[in-house]
Design a protein around this motif. Structure first.
Motif, PDB file in Angstrom:
ATOM      1  N   GLN A   1      -2.707   2.361   3.977  1.00 53.50           N
ATOM      2  CA  GLN A   1      -1.340   2.115   4.732  1.00 53.50           C
ATOM      3  C   GLN A   1      -1.518   2.560   6.242  1.00 53.50           C
ATOM      4  O   GLN A   1      -1.206   2.161   6.965  1.00 53.50           O
ATOM      5  CB  GLN A   1      -0.212   2.887   4.025  1.00 53.50           C
TER       6      GLN A   1
ATOM      7  N   ASN B   1       0.748  -1.243   0.056  1.00 49.07           N
ATOM      8  CA  ASN B   1       0.004   0.110   0.029  1.00 49.07           C
ATOM      9  C   ASN B   1       0.957   1.130  -0.117  1.00 49.07           C
ATOM     10  O   ASN B   1       0.365   2.323   0.303  1.00 49.07           O
ATOM     11  CB  ASN B   1      -0.830   0.202   1.286  1.00 49.07           C
TER      12      ASN B   1
ATOM     13  N   LYS C   1       2.382   4.598  -1.248  1.00 52.09           N
ATOM     14  CA  LYS C   1       2.192   5.628  -2.278  1.00 52.09           C
ATOM     15  C   LYS C   1       3.043   5.463  -3.552  1.00 52.09           C
ATOM     16  O   LYS C   1       2.598   5.620  -4.651  1.00 52.09           O
ATOM     17  CB  LYS C   1       1.791   6.922  -1.670  1.00 52.09           C
TER      18      LYS C   1
ATOM     19  N   TYR D   1      -4.396   6.133   2.777  1.00 49.24           N
ATOM     20  CA  TYR D   1      -5.521   5.898   3.680  1.00 49.24           C
ATOM     21  C   TYR D   1      -5.224   4.142   4.323  1.00 49.24           C
ATOM     22  O   TYR D   1      -5.163   4.064   5.278  1.00 49.24           O
ATOM     23  CB  TYR D   1      -6.692   5.936   3.117  1.00 49.24           C
TER      24      TYR D   1
ATOM     25  N   GLY E   1       0.011   2.730  -4.212  1.00 50.16           N
ATOM     26  CA  GLY E   1      -0.927   2.010  -3.158  1.00 50.16           C
ATOM     27  C   GLY E   1      -1.638   3.335  -2.584  1.00 50.16           C
ATOM     28  O   GLY E   1      -1.781   4.598  -2.950  1.00 50.16           O
ATOM     29  N   SER E   2      -2.445   3.163  -1.446  1.00 51.56           N
ATOM     30  CA  SER E   2      -3.426   4.209  -0.665  1.00 51.56           C
ATOM     31  C   SER E   2      -2.519   4.535   0.476  1.00 51.56           C
ATOM     32  O   SER E   2      -2.316   3.683   1.370  1.00 51.56           O
ATOM     33  CB  SER E   2      -4.682   3.526  -0.746  1.00 51.56           C
TER      34      SER E   2
END
Length: 126
Positions: free
Chosen positions: A95, A84, A86, A93, A90-91
């Motif tokens: 993470q 996750n 970035k 949030y 990924g995100s």
């Protein structure tokens, strides 16, 4: 004709009333069961849930953990944190949810170590 219409309305109201009463009884029973479960979980665990904003069950679901072992927690945490990231699409949030879940599980491990094996057995039975 009006008499039949009145009977239909009264019967309809009775059906709705019974359904409403049944729903209230079910909600009351569910509320009592939830309160009992919170009481069994232990005050320290409840305090940890309120501090981290995440229940133990939610944290276990996020990290896909069935048993609380430090090795399994760390392995799943590292994997989900990297996936996750970035930088790899990924995100942030998700993470952050992974980080909060690890914090919550680490707190639970600390609580279990402080309480000793007897408390762990009691919590495992419920």
């Amino acid at each position: 004709m009006a008499r039949y219409l009145a009977q239909i309305v009264v019967m309809g109201m009775q059906v709705v009333g019974r359904a409403f009463a049944r729903a209230l009884r079910q909600e009351f029973a569910a509320s009592q069961a939830a309160a009992e479960a919170r009481g069994r979980a232990g005050k320290q665990s409840a305090a940890a849930s309120s501090i981290t904003g995440m229940t133990l069950q939610e944290a276990q679901q996020i990290l896909n953990i069935s048993t609380l072992t430090p090795e399994e927690i760390q392995k799943n945490y590292e994997h989900l944190f990297k996936v996750n990231d970035k930088a790899v699409g990924g995100s942030l949030y998700l993470q952050s949810k992974v980080v909060r879940a690890k914090e919550r599980l680490d707190e639970e491990l600390t609580i279990q170590q402080q309480n000793g094996p007897n408390e762990q057995k009691q919590q495992g039975e419920t």
